[in-house]
Design a protein around this motif. Structure first.
Motif, PDB file in Angstrom:
ATOM      1  N   THR A   1      46.204  32.398  36.552  1.00  0.00           N
ATOM      2  CA  THR A   1      45.102  33.324  36.328  1.00  0.00           C
ATOM      3  C   THR A   1      45.609  34.760  36.281  1.00  0.00           C
ATOM      4  O   THR A   1      46.708  35.072  36.756  1.00  0.00           O
ATOM      5  CB  THR A   1      44.035  33.203  37.429  1.00  0.00           C
TER       6      THR A   1
ATOM      7  N   ARG B   1      43.781  39.039  36.104  1.00  0.00           N
ATOM      8  CA  ARG B   1      42.596  39.895  36.081  1.00  0.00           C
ATOM      9  C   ARG B   1      43.023  41.324  35.760  1.00  0.00           C
ATOM     10  O   ARG B   1      43.970  41.841  36.337  1.00  0.00           O
ATOM     11  CB  ARG B   1      41.871  39.865  37.431  1.00  0.00           C
TER      12      ARG B   1
ATOM     13  N   ALA C   1      44.927  42.085  31.079  1.00  0.00           N
ATOM     14  CA  ALA C   1      44.729  40.719  31.563  1.00  0.00           C
ATOM     15  C   ALA C   1      45.557  39.736  30.744  1.00  0.00           C
ATOM     16  O   ALA C   1      46.182  38.819  31.295  1.00  0.00           O
ATOM     17  CB  ALA C   1      43.250  40.357  31.507  1.00  0.00           C
TER      18      ALA C   1
ATOM     19  N   GLU D   1      34.037  40.099  32.600  1.00  0.00           N
ATOM     20  CA  GLU D   1      33.159  40.097  33.775  1.00  0.00           C
ATOM     21  C   GLU D   1      32.244  41.317  33.663  1.00  0.00           C
ATOM     22  O   GLU D   1      32.716  42.456  33.664  1.00  0.00           O
ATOM     23  CB  GLU D   1      33.975  40.168  35.057  1.00  0.00           C
TER      24      GLU D   1
ATOM     25  N   ALA E   1      35.673  43.898  34.191  1.00  0.00           N
ATOM     26  CA  ALA E   1      37.054  43.430  34.158  1.00  0.00           C
ATOM     27  C   ALA E   1      37.144  42.234  33.221  1.00  0.00           C
ATOM     28  O   ALA E   1      36.126  41.704  32.758  1.00  0.00           O
ATOM     29  CB  ALA E   1      37.535  43.057  35.560  1.00  0.00           C
ATOM     30  N   TYR E   2      38.381  41.820  32.974  1.00  0.00           N
ATOM     31  CA  TYR E   2      38.637  40.617  32.173  1.00  0.00           C
ATOM     32  C   TYR E   2      39.423  39.610  33.027  1.00  0.00           C
ATOM     33  O   TYR E   2      40.317  39.989  33.786  1.00  0.00           O
ATOM     34  CB  TYR E   2      39.445  40.966  30.921  1.00  0.00           C
ATOM     35  N   HIS E   3      39.059  38.335  32.863  1.00  0.00           N
ATOM     36  CA  HIS E   3      39.717  37.274  33.594  1.00  0.00           C
ATOM     37  C   HIS E   3      40.397  36.327  32.601  1.00  0.00           C
ATOM     38  O   HIS E   3      39.757  35.854  31.666  1.00  0.00           O
ATOM     39  CB  HIS E   3      38.715  36.482  34.437  1.00  0.00           C
TER      40      HIS E   3
END
Length: 234
Positions: free
Chosen positions: A38, A40, A47, A82, A94-96
């Motif tokens: 993962t 973030r 990301a 997000e 944010a980006y995940h």
């Protein structure tokens, strides 16, 4: 002239129908683990860059175990935004990013060390192991042979109880081969190991390898068989 006995049985050719079963416990041959990498970031590019770097590091680490790793596959990949909670506007907070990886190992001596090293990586989750047999494992044939032998033995015992003997095999079939409900396959048994890597901080020393004890697998085979026997004297 040879007379073929009727499959449903007659007084001259009584039929006996039996079910043969076998249940074996054997050692597993492979171990499956799933790895989720993962990332973030405040923007999509950050990301994605972090996810690409971490994914490459995980793949490189797994490949260092050479022939112990029989299969290494990348599954689903995603980068999702997000949104800010409670805001009227659809502002991105944010980006995940996420990548799923599956590894299959046939050498269990490397399994404990590999799992702990992966679990020690940032933003990386690992689940497993799931113990399994290979599709072409000789254990499957052993179970089927034992089921057939059990069916023959049962039929002989029925005939012996009537003071007679078997004369011919009419048919033999796997359970489900004749419009019967098939057995549900037994699921692979998961291990108890599950870990998530820490988020940031100084990189610790390599942790000691886990002692993972392979979980024995249960094989089940069943066949239906029909025989004819000599007419008993009742």
């Amino acid at each position: 002239m040879t007379v073929t006995p009727a499959p449903y049985g007659t007084p001259d050719h009584p039929r006996v129908a039996v079910c043969g079963e076998a249940r074996l416990e054997v050692d597993p041959e492979t171990a499956h683990i799933t790895i989720t990498v993962t990332a973030r970031g405040k923007d999509r590019r950050t990301a994605l860059d972090d996810l690409t770097r971490r994914n490459a590091h995980v793949l490189e680490l797994v490949r260092t175990y050479g022939q112990a790793v029989e299969k290494l596959e990348t599954g689903a990949f995603s980068v999702t935004p997000e949104l800010t909670a409670g805001g009227r506007d659809e502002k991105i907070r944010a980006y995940h990013g996420r990548v799923h990886i599956t590894a299959v190992l046939g050498d269990f001596t490397a399994l404990g060390e590999l799992t702990t090293r992966i679990a020690d990586l940032d933003m990386t989750h690992i689940n497993g192991p799931w113990w399994n047999l290979r599709p072409d494992s000789p254990a499957h044939a052993r179970a089927r042979r034992q089921a057939v032998q059990e069916a023959v033995q049962r039929a002989r015992e029925y005939a012996d109880a009537l003071g007679t003997h078997l004369t011919a095999l009419l048919d033999i079939a796997d359970l489900g081969a004749e419009n019967a409900a098939p057995l549900a396959p037994m699921p692979a048994a998961p291990g108890s190991f599950r870990a998530s890597a820490a988020y940031g901080g100084a990189e610790p020393e390599t942790p000691p390898a886990l002692d993972l004890e392979p979980q024995r697998q249960t094989l089940y085979a069943q066949v239906n068989a029909r025989f004819t026997m000599a007419p008993p004297k009742l």
